[in-house]
Design a protein around this motif. Sequence first.
Motif, PDB file in Angstrom:
ATOM      1  N   GLU A  77       0.845  -1.198   0.000  1.00 34.43           N
ATOM      2  CA  GLU A  77       0.000   0.000   0.000  1.00 34.43           C
ATOM      3  C   GLU A  77       0.885   1.254   0.000  1.00 34.43           C
ATOM      4  OE1 GLU A  77      -3.513  -0.801   0.135  1.00 34.43           O
ATOM      5  OE2 GLU A  77      -2.483  -2.689  -0.212  1.00 34.43           O
ATOM      6  N   GLY A  78       0.460   2.268  -0.759  1.00 31.35           N
ATOM      7  CA  GLY A  78       1.157   3.554  -0.751  1.00 31.35           C
ATOM      8  C   GLY A  78       2.566   3.520  -1.314  1.00 31.35           C
ATOM      9  N   ALA A  79       2.903   2.465  -2.079  1.00 28.96           N
ATOM     10  CA  ALA A  79       4.273   2.344  -2.607  1.00 28.96           C
ATOM     11  C   ALA A  79       4.541   3.349  -3.724  1.00 28.96           C
ATOM     12  CB  ALA A  79       4.520   0.926  -3.109  1.00 28.96           C
ATOM     13  N   GLY A  80       3.476   3.854  -4.354  1.00 27.44           N
ATOM     14  CA  GLY A  80       3.651   4.848  -5.417  1.00 27.44           C
ATOM     15  C   GLY A  80       3.318   4.315  -6.805  1.00 27.44           C
ATOM     16  N   PRO A  98      -7.465  -5.438  -8.916  1.00 23.53           N
ATOM     17  CA  PRO A  98      -8.593  -5.991  -9.644  1.00 23.53           C
ATOM     18  C   PRO A  98      -9.213  -4.898 -10.503  1.00 23.53           C
ATOM     19  CG  PRO A  98      -8.869  -6.285  -7.249  1.00 23.53           C
ATOM     20  CD  PRO A  98      -7.689  -5.425  -7.460  1.00 23.53           C
ATOM     21  N   ARG A 150      -9.329 -11.373 -12.935  1.00 24.19           N
ATOM     22  CA  ARG A 150      -8.126 -11.548 -13.777  1.00 24.19           C
ATOM     23  C   ARG A 150      -8.415 -12.404 -15.013  1.00 24.19           C
ATOM     24  NH1 ARG A 150      -4.495 -12.938  -9.848  1.00 24.19           N
ATOM     25  NH2 ARG A 150      -4.398 -10.694  -9.589  1.00 24.19           N
ATOM     26  N   ARG A 178      -0.704  -3.808 -10.845  1.00 21.55           N
ATOM     27  CA  ARG A 178      -0.897  -5.116 -10.189  1.00 21.55           C
ATOM     28  C   ARG A 178      -1.355  -6.186 -11.184  1.00 21.55           C
ATOM     29  NH1 ARG A 178      -0.386  -4.499  -4.788  1.00 21.55           N
ATOM     30  NH2 ARG A 178      -1.170  -2.648  -3.776  1.00 21.55           N
ATOM     31  N   TYR A 191      -0.809 -10.969  -1.392  1.00 21.54           N
ATOM     32  CA  TYR A 191      -1.926 -10.639  -0.490  1.00 21.54           C
ATOM     33  C   TYR A 191      -2.707 -11.870  -0.034  1.00 21.54           C
ATOM     34  CZ  TYR A 191      -1.304  -5.620  -1.151  1.00 21.54           C
ATOM     35  OH  TYR A 191      -0.800  -4.341  -1.134  1.00 21.54           O
ATOM     36  N   ARG A 212       1.725   6.798   4.021  1.00 20.30           N
ATOM     37  CA  ARG A 212       1.366   7.471   2.760  1.00 20.30           C
ATOM     38  C   ARG A 212      -0.078   7.166   2.375  1.00 20.30           C
ATOM     39  NH1 ARG A 212       6.201   5.898  -1.323  1.00 20.30           N
ATOM     40  NH2 ARG A 212       7.947   6.882  -0.258  1.00 20.30           N
ATOM     41  N   ALA A 213      -0.442   5.884   2.454  1.00 19.54           N
ATOM     42  CA  ALA A 213      -1.804   5.497   2.062  1.00 19.54           C
ATOM     43  C   ALA A 213      -2.823   6.101   3.031  1.00 19.54           C
ATOM     44  CB  ALA A 213      -1.931   3.973   2.023  1.00 19.54           C
ATOM     45  N   GLN A 266      12.689   6.172  -1.228  1.00 18.48           N
ATOM     46  CA  GLN A 266      13.456   7.369  -1.585  1.00 18.48           C
ATOM     47  C   GLN A 266      12.502   8.516  -1.954  1.00 18.48           C
ATOM     48  OE1 GLN A 266      17.024   6.169  -4.277  1.00 18.48           O
ATOM     49  NE2 GLN A 266      15.292   4.922  -4.931  1.00 18.48           N
TER      50      GLN A 266
HETATM   51  N1  T5A Z   1      -5.231  -7.005  -4.302  1.00 19.45           N
HETATM   52  C1  T5A Z   1      -5.007  -6.769  -5.626  1.00 19.45           C
HETATM   53  C2  T5A Z   1      -5.252  -8.292  -3.791  1.00 19.45           C
HETATM   54  O1  T5A Z   1      -5.461  -8.486  -2.611  1.00 19.45           O
HETATM   55  N2  T5A Z   1      -5.027  -9.332  -4.648  1.00 19.45           N
HETATM   56  C3  T5A Z   1      -4.822  -9.169  -5.985  1.00 19.45           C
HETATM   57  O2  T5A Z   1      -4.632 -10.156  -6.722  1.00 19.45           O
HETATM   58  C4  T5A Z   1      -4.824  -7.828  -6.493  1.00 19.45           C
HETATM   59  C5  T5A Z   1      -4.586  -7.598  -7.961  1.00 19.45           C
HETATM   60  C6  T5A Z   1      -5.935  -2.890  -4.867  1.00 19.45           C
HETATM   61  C7  T5A Z   1      -6.029  -3.652  -3.580  1.00 19.45           C
HETATM   62  O3  T5A Z   1      -6.362  -4.974  -3.950  1.00 19.45           O
HETATM   63  C8  T5A Z   1      -5.435  -5.868  -3.392  1.00 19.45           C
HETATM   64  C9  T5A Z   1      -4.203  -5.067  -3.127  1.00 19.45           C
HETATM   65  C10 T5A Z   1      -4.726  -3.697  -2.809  1.00 19.45           C
HETATM   66  O4  T5A Z   1      -5.003  -3.648  -1.430  1.00 19.45           O
HETATM   67  P1  T5A Z   1      -4.730  -0.686  -5.405  1.00 19.45           P
HETATM   68  O5  T5A Z   1      -5.439   0.550  -5.694  1.00 19.45           O
HETATM   69  O6  T5A Z   1      -3.988  -1.330  -6.479  1.00 19.45           O
HETATM   70  O7  T5A Z   1      -5.805  -1.573  -4.656  1.00 19.45           O
HETATM   71  O8  T5A Z   1      -3.659  -0.690  -4.331  1.00 19.45           O
HETATM   72  P2  T5A Z   1      -3.199   0.287  -3.313  1.00 19.45           P
HETATM   73  O9  T5A Z   1      -1.947  -0.281  -2.796  1.00 19.45           O
HETATM   74  O10 T5A Z   1      -4.316   0.551  -2.346  1.00 19.45           O
HETATM   75  O11 T5A Z   1      -2.871   1.555  -4.142  1.00 19.45           O
HETATM   76  P3  T5A Z   1      -2.428   2.819  -3.479  1.00 19.45           P
HETATM   77  O12 T5A Z   1      -3.125   3.871  -4.258  1.00 19.45           O
HETATM   78  O13 T5A Z   1      -2.577   2.810  -2.004  1.00 19.45           O
HETATM   79  O14 T5A Z   1      -0.903   2.820  -3.655  1.00 19.45           O
HETATM   80  P4  T5A Z   1       0.004   3.265  -4.785  1.00 19.45           P
HETATM   81  O15 T5A Z   1      -0.744   3.403  -6.051  1.00 19.45           O
HETATM   82  O16 T5A Z   1       1.126   2.343  -4.729  1.00 19.45           O
HETATM   83  O17 T5A Z   1       0.489   4.687  -4.280  1.00 19.45           O
HETATM   84  P5  T5A Z   1       0.183   6.150  -4.832  1.00 19.45           P
HETATM   85  O18 T5A Z   1       0.908   6.370  -6.095  1.00 19.45           O
HETATM   86  O19 T5A Z   1      -1.281   6.383  -4.779  1.00 19.45           O
HETATM   87  O20 T5A Z   1       0.928   6.969  -3.728  1.00 19.45           O
HETATM   88  C11 T5A Z   1       0.386   7.075  -2.410  1.00 19.45           C
HETATM   89  C12 T5A Z   1       0.743   8.469  -1.855  1.00 19.45           C
HETATM   90  O21 T5A Z   1       2.140   8.513  -1.617  1.00 19.45           O
HETATM   91  C13 T5A Z   1       2.751   9.586  -2.351  1.00 19.45           C
HETATM   92  C14 T5A Z   1       1.774   9.901  -3.465  1.00 19.45           C
HETATM   93  O22 T5A Z   1       1.901  11.244  -3.882  1.00 19.45           O
HETATM   94  C15 T5A Z   1       0.440   9.617  -2.810  1.00 19.45           C
HETATM   95  O23 T5A Z   1       0.029  10.712  -2.039  1.00 19.45           O
HETATM   96  N3  T5A Z   1       4.048   9.108  -2.817  1.00 19.45           N
HETATM   97  C16 T5A Z   1       5.219   9.511  -2.312  1.00 19.45           C
HETATM   98  N4  T5A Z   1       5.500  10.394  -1.350  1.00 19.45           N
HETATM   99  C17 T5A Z   1       6.828  10.567  -1.068  1.00 19.45           C
HETATM  100  N5  T5A Z   1       7.843   9.910  -1.686  1.00 19.45           N
HETATM  101  C18 T5A Z   1       7.583   9.014  -2.665  1.00 19.45           C
HETATM  102  N6  T5A Z   1       8.579   8.360  -3.246  1.00 19.45           N
HETATM  103  C19 T5A Z   1       6.212   8.791  -3.010  1.00 19.45           C
HETATM  104  N7  T5A Z   1       5.606   7.959  -3.905  1.00 19.45           N
HETATM  105  C20 T5A Z   1       4.276   8.159  -3.775  1.00 19.45           C
END
Ligand code: T5A
Length: 211
Positions: free
Chosen positions: A12-15, A40, A74, A96, A104, A144-145, A187
């Motif tokens: 989560e929140g990896a970017g 998904p 999928r 993903r 997960y 982040r998340a 980073q």
């Molecule tokens: N799932 C999915 C399963 O359980 N099984 C499966 O088979 C599949 C395919 C999907 C969910 O479903 C689960 C996993 C997940 O829980 P998702 O939307 O893909 O949901 O996943 P999330 O991880 O919830 O997506 P997020 O939106 O939380 O994370 P992201 O996309 O990785 O992160 P992002 O880009 O939105 O960044 C988060 C915040 O951090 C900042 C960004 O600006 C943003 O505010 N940020 C940074 N800040 C500082 N430094 C950095 N380097 C930064 N990078 C990003």
Amino acid sequence: MSGRFITLEGGEGAGKSTLLALVRERLVARGIEVVVTREPGGTLLGEAVRALVLDPGHQRMCSESELLLVFASRAQHVRERIAPALAAGHWVLSDRYTDASYAYQGGGRGQPIERIAALEAWAAPLRPDLTLLLDLPVAQGMARAGARGAADRIEGEDAGFFERVRAVYRERAAAEPGRFRIIDASQPLARVCAAVAAQVDAFVELHEAGA
Ligand code: T5A
């Protein structure tokens, strides 16, 4: 020219969402046609499944149902969207794919790896050519998340769950170094972007050289 299948993975929140746009721009700048998608989701059916899987109202969803739902999404995604795009010579960039189920549902929920592998072989045998794993400490990703507001059903899990998710991702990356590139996502964003851009450029150059 045949298409290539690139996936972004991480906790989560990896970017991933942030980096997805960068990877797309990088490919488009080289004249590559790119289909951007996610899991998904990615199809009408898949997005409906996503809403079910992430809905915090479904607190009683068992891990077997969760696993079958992500693979139902999928199976549709591969047949309706990914395979046709690759066959048309487009590149597919997915936020993903199957590695997330190992991390997960396998790591997080404890579903047996053999069960996930059997579903993969049957429902979604297509493998990515390149997987960018955005890796960072769990606490940092959760912070982040969390800053974004209300948690979905999976984001509401505890740190132990996400530690297991991270461990499985790292194990898979170590086991398949030819496909995975691990990016240090802790980073500052500019450095993460530079690392991802370098990996994408190197991959495209290999592809152009016919590897
Ligand atoms: N799932 C999915 C399963 O359980 N099984 C499966 O088979 C599949 C395919 C999907 C969910 O479903 C689960 C996993 C997940 O829980 P998702 O939307 O893909 O949901 O996943 P999330 O991880 O919830 O997506 P997020 O939106 O939380 O994370 P992201 O996309 O990785 O992160 P992002 O880009 O939105 O960044 C988060 C915040 O951090 C900042 C960004 O600006 C943003 O505010 N940020 C940074 N800040 C500082 N430094 C950095 N380097 C930064 N990078 C990003």
